[in-house]
Scaffold this motif. Structure first.
Motif, PDB file in Angstrom:
ATOM      1  N   GLU A 241      50.611  68.779  61.230  1.00 56.19           N
ATOM      2  CA  GLU A 241      49.829  67.757  61.932  1.00 56.19           C
ATOM      3  C   GLU A 241      50.591  67.185  63.115  1.00 56.19           C
TER       4      GLU A 241
ATOM      5  N   ALA B  68      41.356  69.319  59.471  1.00 53.18           N
ATOM      6  CA  ALA B  68      41.779  68.519  58.311  1.00 53.18           C
ATOM      7  C   ALA B  68      41.402  69.222  57.012  1.00 53.18           C
ATOM      8  N   GLY B  69      40.192  69.817  57.000  1.00 52.97           N
ATOM      9  CA  GLY B  69      39.753  70.528  55.798  1.00 52.97           C
ATOM     10  C   GLY B  69      40.640  71.729  55.523  1.00 52.97           C
ATOM     11  N   ASP B  70      40.984  72.463  56.585  1.00 47.85           N
ATOM     12  CA  ASP B  70      41.872  73.616  56.429  1.00 47.85           C
ATOM     13  C   ASP B  70      43.224  73.181  55.886  1.00 47.85           C
ATOM     14  N   LEU B  71      43.714  72.068  56.412  1.00 48.03           N
ATOM     15  CA  LEU B  71      45.027  71.586  55.973  1.00 48.03           C
ATOM     16  C   LEU B  71      45.001  71.186  54.511  1.00 48.03           C
ATOM     17  N   ALA B  72      43.908  70.542  54.096  1.00 49.01           N
ATOM     18  CA  ALA B  72      43.803  70.127  52.697  1.00 49.01           C
ATOM     19  C   ALA B  72      43.773  71.353  51.793  1.00 49.01           C
ATOM     20  N   ALA B  73      43.005  72.357  52.198  1.00 53.28           N
ATOM     21  CA  ALA B  73      42.939  73.581  51.390  1.00 53.28           C
ATOM     22  C   ALA B  73      44.310  74.262  51.378  1.00 53.28           C
TER      23      ALA B  73
ATOM     24  N   ARG C  21      52.518  69.789  55.571  1.00 52.25           N
ATOM     25  CA  ARG C  21      51.339  69.221  56.226  1.00 52.25           C
ATOM     26  C   ARG C  21      51.744  68.292  57.375  1.00 52.25           C
TER      27      ARG C  21
ATOM     28  N   LEU D 246      42.310  65.183  48.906  1.00 50.51           N
ATOM     29  CA  LEU D 246      42.351  66.634  49.044  1.00 50.51           C
ATOM     30  C   LEU D 246      40.985  67.212  48.682  1.00 50.51           C
ATOM     31  N   THR D 247      40.367  67.858  49.621  1.00 53.58           N
ATOM     32  CA  THR D 247      39.017  68.343  49.377  1.00 53.58           C
ATOM     33  C   THR D 247      38.875  69.796  49.801  1.00 53.58           C
ATOM     34  N   PRO D 248      39.231  70.740  48.904  1.00 52.01           N
ATOM     35  CA  PRO D 248      39.055  72.137  49.281  1.00 52.01           C
ATOM     36  C   PRO D 248      37.580  72.439  49.539  1.00 52.01           C
ATOM     37  N   GLN D 249      37.352  73.326  50.479  1.00 47.99           N
ATOM     38  CA  GLN D 249      35.962  73.616  50.822  1.00 47.99           C
ATOM     39  C   GLN D 249      35.193  74.078  49.602  1.00 47.99           C
TER      40      GLN D 249
END
Lengths: 254, 169
Positions: free
Chosen positions: A43, B2-7, A39, A82-85
């Protein structure tokens, strides 16, 4: 002595090679560290795509991970934020015996749709299951005989059913095989026989992660579950509502 | 993003173990960690071109296998299968030290024979048995036609049986 093109001999060699593969130890950093390092690189500013050492920074702790313990030992990885969609906010991920449990503050929304069977699930007899599945799985004596035995996903899982109780036996060392989504309380670390186990006391969601890496199975609602390993096999026992009863069943494996 | 990275972090954590094993068993040696990190970075960047209905694992492992291949070629030497046989499985019979020793010796000989296989047969054997991939997954990971996976696995097995013999304890 078998002739080289004797199919039985080839099967024995295949089984020996699989066993050898399982005994091979490969150094492997904690998955959470790898995720963090990847990650950070994604980034960061774009760099040339050449292969250069860019290890996670952990002063004084490099290359000290234990070999081969991954997937056997419980690793609690705190992946804050961490928040998966489409999922509730996840506070922690617990990995143990082929289970990847995502624990959030809120329980997950109830699953929609009709729960699907595991991929390739078919009904067999207990003897057939022992021939089809390479795992030396054991059967709990406490529940009496089962007449409902199923083998799924090319022999990756064997499931035994009694009224209100389900026992899945699987390997789960290499990659997680089940994902669980749950809210509080945090799973409880327990002892099963002489082994470590985890007890999930409340209803939660479980999703099977197929061996081919696809994510096509749907989550289903699961009852309280006890997870443990014994003799190189991982087990998840679902159904008994109290830990004591689940443990009695687990300790009666023969 | 950011959401894609978290997933994506969830996927990285899930497949980290098998990716490291693949890199190490295909010969990346000490550089397995670098190969795996690079593979995950590339996989994310190519993710838009990835069919959602296809399986992520063989696709990722193909990137790992390609990077390992590039690495060993750039080193200009045969990709060594540097491995240790770990603890014996718990299922051994404790009061049979001689049997255990014989089984251990046979394992060491088998590993030596796998190391000595011609490269492609070794890759097929590693994928099919050490990584326990299906024939179709092996074809995808190594970028070979299915028929080549079958024939190279078959030839590798035959060679191993000739080398190590078939006397089983």
């Amino acid at each position: 002595m078998n002739s080289p093109d004797d199919a039985g001999g080839a099967e024995e060699m295949e089984a020996e090679l699989r066993a050898l593969g399982e005994a091979l130890r490969v150094p492997e950093p904690p998955p959470a560290d790898v995720a963090r390092a990847v990650r950070a690189r994604l980034e960061g500013p774009e760099r040339a795509g050449s292969l250069k050492p860019r290890r996670p920074e952990r002063p004084g702790r490099r290359r000290t991970w234990r070999w081969g313990a991954a997937g056997v030992a419980a690793v609690v990885a705190l992946l804050v934020g961490l928040t998966p969609q489409g999922q509730a906010a996840v506070g922690a991920v617990l990995r143990f015996a082929g289970i990847e449990a995502h624990i959030g503050e809120e329980p997950p929304p109830p699953p929609r749709g009709v729960p699907s069977p595991l991929p390739g699930e078919r009904r067999v007899t207990l003897d057939e299951a022992r021939r089809l599945v390479r795992l030396p799985f054991a059967v709990p004596a406490a529940l009496g005989e089962t007449r409902d035995v199923r083998v799924s996903d090319g022999g990756r899982v064997v499931s035994l059913f009694w009224p209100g109780v389900r026992l899945d036996a699987y390997d789960g060392v290499l990659t997680p095989m089940w994902r669980k989504d749950l809210g509080a309380p945090f799973p409880e670390e327990v002892v099963v026989g002489t082994a470590e186990g985890w007890w999930i006391s409340g209803p939660h969601q479980v999703t099977y992660l197929p061996g081919d890496g696809s994510t096509r199975t749907l989550p289903r609602a699961a009852a309280p579950t006890l997870i443990w390993r014994r003799g190189g096999v991982a087990y998840r026992l679902e159904g008994p509502a109290e830990l004591d009863r689940a443990r009695r069943v687990a300790e009666s494996l023969r | 993003m950011a959401g894609d990275l978290a997933a994506y972090e969830v996927l990285v954590t899930r497949y980290s173990a098998v990716a490291h094993r693949t890199a190490a068993l295909l010969g990346a040696g000490d550089e397995a960690e670098d190969v795996v990190q690079e593979a995950f970075v590339r996989a994310f960047r190519y993710l838009s071109g990835f069919r959602r209905d296809a399986a992520f694992k063989p696709w990722l492992l193909r990137i790992v296998a390609n990077l390992t291949h590039d690495l060993t070629r750039s080193r200009g030497r045969r990709n060594d299968l540097v491995l240790k046989i770990g603890v014996e499985p718990e299922t051994r019979v404790p009061d049979d030290p001689e049997g255990v020793a014989i089984a251990g010796d046979r394992r060491a000989r088998l590993l030596e024979a796998v190391r000595a296989l011609p490269e492609r047969e070794r890759q097929a054997v590693v994928c099919r048995y050490f990584l326990q991939l299906s024939e179709a997954e092996t074809a995808e990971v190594l970028g070979w036609p299915l028929g080549s996976v079958k024939s190279r696995t078959f030839r590798g097995l035959a060679r191993l049986r000739k080398e190590v013999g078939h006397e089983l304890s």
